[in-house]
Design a protein around this motif. Sequence first.
Motif, PDB file in Angstrom:
ATOM      1  N   TYR A   1       0.811  -1.211   0.000  1.00  0.00           N
ATOM      2  CA  TYR A   1       0.000   0.000   0.000  1.00  0.00           C
ATOM      3  C   TYR A   1       0.849   1.268   0.000  1.00  0.00           C
ATOM      4  O   TYR A   1       2.007   1.265   0.414  1.00  0.00           O
ATOM      5  CB  TYR A   1      -0.897   0.027   1.246  1.00  0.00           C
ATOM      6  CG  TYR A   1      -1.859  -1.130   1.360  1.00  0.00           C
ATOM      7  CD1 TYR A   1      -3.144  -1.046   0.833  1.00  0.00           C
ATOM      8  CD2 TYR A   1      -1.481  -2.313   1.997  1.00  0.00           C
ATOM      9  CE1 TYR A   1      -4.036  -2.100   0.947  1.00  0.00           C
ATOM     10  CE2 TYR A   1      -2.365  -3.382   2.120  1.00  0.00           C
ATOM     11  CZ  TYR A   1      -3.641  -3.261   1.586  1.00  0.00           C
ATOM     12  OH  TYR A   1      -4.520  -4.321   1.694  1.00  0.00           O
ATOM     13  N   VAL A   2       0.213   2.354  -0.448  1.00  0.00           N
ATOM     14  CA  VAL A   2       0.747   3.708  -0.292  1.00  0.00           C
ATOM     15  C   VAL A   2      -0.324   4.513   0.431  1.00  0.00           C
ATOM     16  O   VAL A   2      -1.457   4.596  -0.039  1.00  0.00           O
ATOM     17  CB  VAL A   2       1.070   4.367  -1.650  1.00  0.00           C
ATOM     18  CG1 VAL A   2       1.641   5.773  -1.431  1.00  0.00           C
ATOM     19  CG2 VAL A   2       2.044   3.512  -2.456  1.00  0.00           C
ATOM     20  N   LEU A   3       0.032   5.084   1.589  1.00  0.00           N
ATOM     21  CA  LEU A   3      -0.919   5.850   2.402  1.00  0.00           C
ATOM     22  C   LEU A   3      -0.396   7.277   2.517  1.00  0.00           C
ATOM     23  O   LEU A   3       0.705   7.504   3.043  1.00  0.00           O
ATOM     24  CB  LEU A   3      -1.079   5.202   3.768  1.00  0.00           C
ATOM     25  CG  LEU A   3      -2.191   5.730   4.688  1.00  0.00           C
ATOM     26  CD1 LEU A   3      -2.619   4.645   5.673  1.00  0.00           C
ATOM     27  CD2 LEU A   3      -1.752   6.974   5.465  1.00  0.00           C
ATOM     28  N   THR A   4      -1.174   8.226   2.022  1.00  0.00           N
ATOM     29  CA  THR A   4      -0.759   9.630   1.995  1.00  0.00           C
ATOM     30  C   THR A   4      -1.768  10.477   2.769  1.00  0.00           C
ATOM     31  O   THR A   4      -2.949  10.501   2.431  1.00  0.00           O
ATOM     32  CB  THR A   4      -0.672  10.149   0.548  1.00  0.00           C
ATOM     33  OG1 THR A   4       0.171   9.290  -0.225  1.00  0.00           O
ATOM     34  CG2 THR A   4      -0.122  11.572   0.516  1.00  0.00           C
ATOM     35  N   ILE A   5      -1.294  11.150   3.816  1.00  0.00           N
ATOM     36  CA  ILE A   5      -2.141  12.038   4.615  1.00  0.00           C
ATOM     37  C   ILE A   5      -1.635  13.468   4.448  1.00  0.00           C
ATOM     38  O   ILE A   5      -0.445  13.734   4.649  1.00  0.00           O
ATOM     39  CB  ILE A   5      -2.122  11.648   6.101  1.00  0.00           C
ATOM     40  CG1 ILE A   5      -2.560  10.188   6.297  1.00  0.00           C
ATOM     41  CG2 ILE A   5      -3.007  12.582   6.922  1.00  0.00           C
ATOM     42  CD1 ILE A   5      -2.450   9.688   7.737  1.00  0.00           C
ATOM     43  N   ASP A   6      -2.532  14.362   4.089  1.00  0.00           N
ATOM     44  CA  ASP A   6      -2.108  15.752   3.885  1.00  0.00           C
ATOM     45  C   ASP A   6      -3.335  16.639   3.753  1.00  0.00           C
ATOM     46  O   ASP A   6      -4.457  16.155   3.603  1.00  0.00           O
ATOM     47  CB  ASP A   6      -1.229  15.891   2.642  1.00  0.00           C
ATOM     48  CG  ASP A   6      -0.033  16.791   2.888  1.00  0.00           C
ATOM     49  OD1 ASP A   6      -0.224  17.865   3.514  1.00  0.00           O
ATOM     50  OD2 ASP A   6       1.087  16.443   2.479  1.00  0.00           O
TER      51      ASP A   6
ATOM     52  N   ILE B   1      -5.382   6.197   0.025  1.00  0.00           N
ATOM     53  CA  ILE B   1      -4.738   4.886   0.092  1.00  0.00           C
ATOM     54  C   ILE B   1      -4.770   4.251  -1.298  1.00  0.00           C
ATOM     55  O   ILE B   1      -5.824   4.184  -1.940  1.00  0.00           O
ATOM     56  CB  ILE B   1      -5.423   3.953   1.109  1.00  0.00           C
ATOM     57  CG1 ILE B   1      -5.441   4.611   2.494  1.00  0.00           C
ATOM     58  CG2 ILE B   1      -4.692   2.613   1.188  1.00  0.00           C
ATOM     59  CD1 ILE B   1      -6.099   3.762   3.579  1.00  0.00           C
ATOM     60  N   GLN B   2      -3.598   3.829  -1.763  1.00  0.00           N
ATOM     61  CA  GLN B   2      -3.442   3.157  -3.044  1.00  0.00           C
ATOM     62  C   GLN B   2      -2.754   1.819  -2.807  1.00  0.00           C
ATOM     63  O   GLN B   2      -2.106   1.615  -1.778  1.00  0.00           O
ATOM     64  CB  GLN B   2      -2.611   4.029  -4.005  1.00  0.00           C
ATOM     65  CG  GLN B   2      -3.260   5.377  -4.310  1.00  0.00           C
ATOM     66  CD  GLN B   2      -2.265   6.429  -4.790  1.00  0.00           C
ATOM     67  OE1 GLN B   2      -1.403   6.877  -4.040  1.00  0.00           O
ATOM     68  NE2 GLN B   2      -2.388   6.833  -6.047  1.00  0.00           N
ATOM     69  N   SER B   3      -2.888   0.905  -3.748  1.00  0.00           N
ATOM     70  CA  SER B   3      -2.278  -0.419  -3.565  1.00  0.00           C
ATOM     71  C   SER B   3      -1.607  -0.870  -4.853  1.00  0.00           C
ATOM     72  O   SER B   3      -1.859  -0.336  -5.943  1.00  0.00           O
ATOM     73  CB  SER B   3      -3.334  -1.453  -3.143  1.00  0.00           C
ATOM     74  OG  SER B   3      -4.224  -1.717  -4.219  1.00  0.00           O
ATOM     75  N   LYS B   4      -0.773  -1.884  -4.714  1.00  0.00           N
ATOM     76  CA  LYS B   4      -0.089  -2.482  -5.871  1.00  0.00           C
ATOM     77  C   LYS B   4       0.180  -3.951  -5.578  1.00  0.00           C
ATOM     78  O   LYS B   4       0.563  -4.316  -4.462  1.00  0.00           O
ATOM     79  CB  LYS B   4       1.228  -1.754  -6.159  1.00  0.00           C
ATOM     80  CG  LYS B   4       1.987  -2.304  -7.365  1.00  0.00           C
ATOM     81  CD  LYS B   4       3.320  -1.585  -7.550  1.00  0.00           C
ATOM     82  CE  LYS B   4       4.113  -2.189  -8.705  1.00  0.00           C
ATOM     83  NZ  LYS B   4       5.470  -1.592  -8.815  1.00  0.00           N
ATOM     84  N   GLY B   5      -0.040  -4.797  -6.572  1.00  0.00           N
ATOM     85  CA  GLY B   5       0.347  -6.195  -6.477  1.00  0.00           C
ATOM     86  C   GLY B   5      -0.553  -7.069  -5.639  1.00  0.00           C
ATOM     87  O   GLY B   5      -0.198  -8.220  -5.341  1.00  0.00           O
ATOM     88  N   LEU B   6      -1.726  -6.589  -5.245  1.00  0.00           N
ATOM     89  CA  LEU B   6      -2.641  -7.402  -4.444  1.00  0.00           C
ATOM     90  C   LEU B   6      -3.476  -8.296  -5.355  1.00  0.00           C
ATOM     91  O   LEU B   6      -3.865  -7.887  -6.451  1.00  0.00           O
ATOM     92  CB  LEU B   6      -3.575  -6.519  -3.615  1.00  0.00           C
ATOM     93  CG  LEU B   6      -3.047  -6.021  -2.254  1.00  0.00           C
ATOM     94  CD1 LEU B   6      -1.812  -5.161  -2.413  1.00  0.00           C
ATOM     95  CD2 LEU B   6      -4.143  -5.263  -1.509  1.00  0.00           C
TER      96      LEU B   6
END
Length: 404
Positions: free
Chosen positions: A262-267, A381-386
């Motif tokens: 996952y990629v989790l970005t808070i801003d 939240i983004q994902s890769k390879g799941l």
Amino acid sequence: MDSNALLCAAIANHITTSPQQRITFAQFMDLALYHPEYGYYSSDALKIGFKGGDFFTSPNLCADFGELLAEQFLQMWEILGKPVPFSLVEMGAGQGLLALHILKYHQQHYPDFLTALEYIIVEKSPTLRQEQQQRLEDFPVRWCNLEEIPPNAIVGCFFSNELVDAFPVHQFILETGELREIYVTTDKNEKETNAPCPMPHAPCPSFIEVTGEPSTPQLAEYLDLVEMNFTQSAYPDSYRSEINLAALDWLSIVADRLQRGYVLTIDYGYPTSRYYNPRRSQGTLQCYYHHRFHDNPYINIGRQDITAHVDFTALERWGQKCNLKNVGFIQQGLFLMALGLGDRIAALSEQKQPLSQLLQHRDALHQLIDPTGLGGFGVLIQSKGLDNTEISQPLKGLILPELA
């Protein structure tokens, strides 16, 4: 004005030695924040926190923010089949408080997860890295640059809290219906450049703004990505805003390094439709100096933070081009409530502690979910390879509580 004279001289020299005696605002912002010797994030001028700081972030309020994130990371590990190692890559870790809260919580409640955990911090600021290393000396944390991580090396989660807003941005302005880029030059060079553009604040004696043709076709490509057309009559002349090309470059690297997870970005930021609202005619650029904010980046140079809001639509769409799937986008307040912050507020009345501490803690928790402040931040939240089974399992932080 409390500018760093050595930094101003370095920026002026950079302008003088540039082909047209001007630099893009993105270059100016990059030097002001990240000059290796005198930039705000590279020097002792950087101050975070309530006392003597320029700004504070969620981890400064209480440990609960990190502890709730820790719960989300635990579930991510479980969804991925409990891989060993599970890499948590925190990008831009500030004072190391968030890492400390996450690691302590896992140590106390989920020691098996802590054993499987590889905690990596990517930190550009040498000042902050030193503070992080002192604060986290009891935990197995390693530091590296993002570029040092090999492609497809990470199974786990890349995450950041208030990182992307500090990336250098290009600024533009509309002149007679055409998009023009804003450049920075000096008083000395102004007569040899284009006419100054209208400014929403008084110029500093050393640096002034001029306009010119866009510095790169990537600016137009960015606007195509988010489907923005500024030739519409809704946008007034002198409308100005920002384009964050650095955010796309950063996300490209992150996606390349992530094998599965996952990629989790808070801003703080908006979707494109709100970011480029015609009524937001002066953009989102803000400067923070001693807990006061204003919109003039040409004062307190090297002594203040400079930020711009995040266009989350751009991150979503660019992520798709980098093989990242959009998992969800939610406000921070709702995200934390879904992870159990409401239960923590309710449990305060049962805690045995002095009333002053209880009230302070309650106030901190409420600040985390205040929709007009931190609670209004975006969580992407983004994902890769799941695989399909992993994708079908909803993340706790994205499950909205049912309304009674």
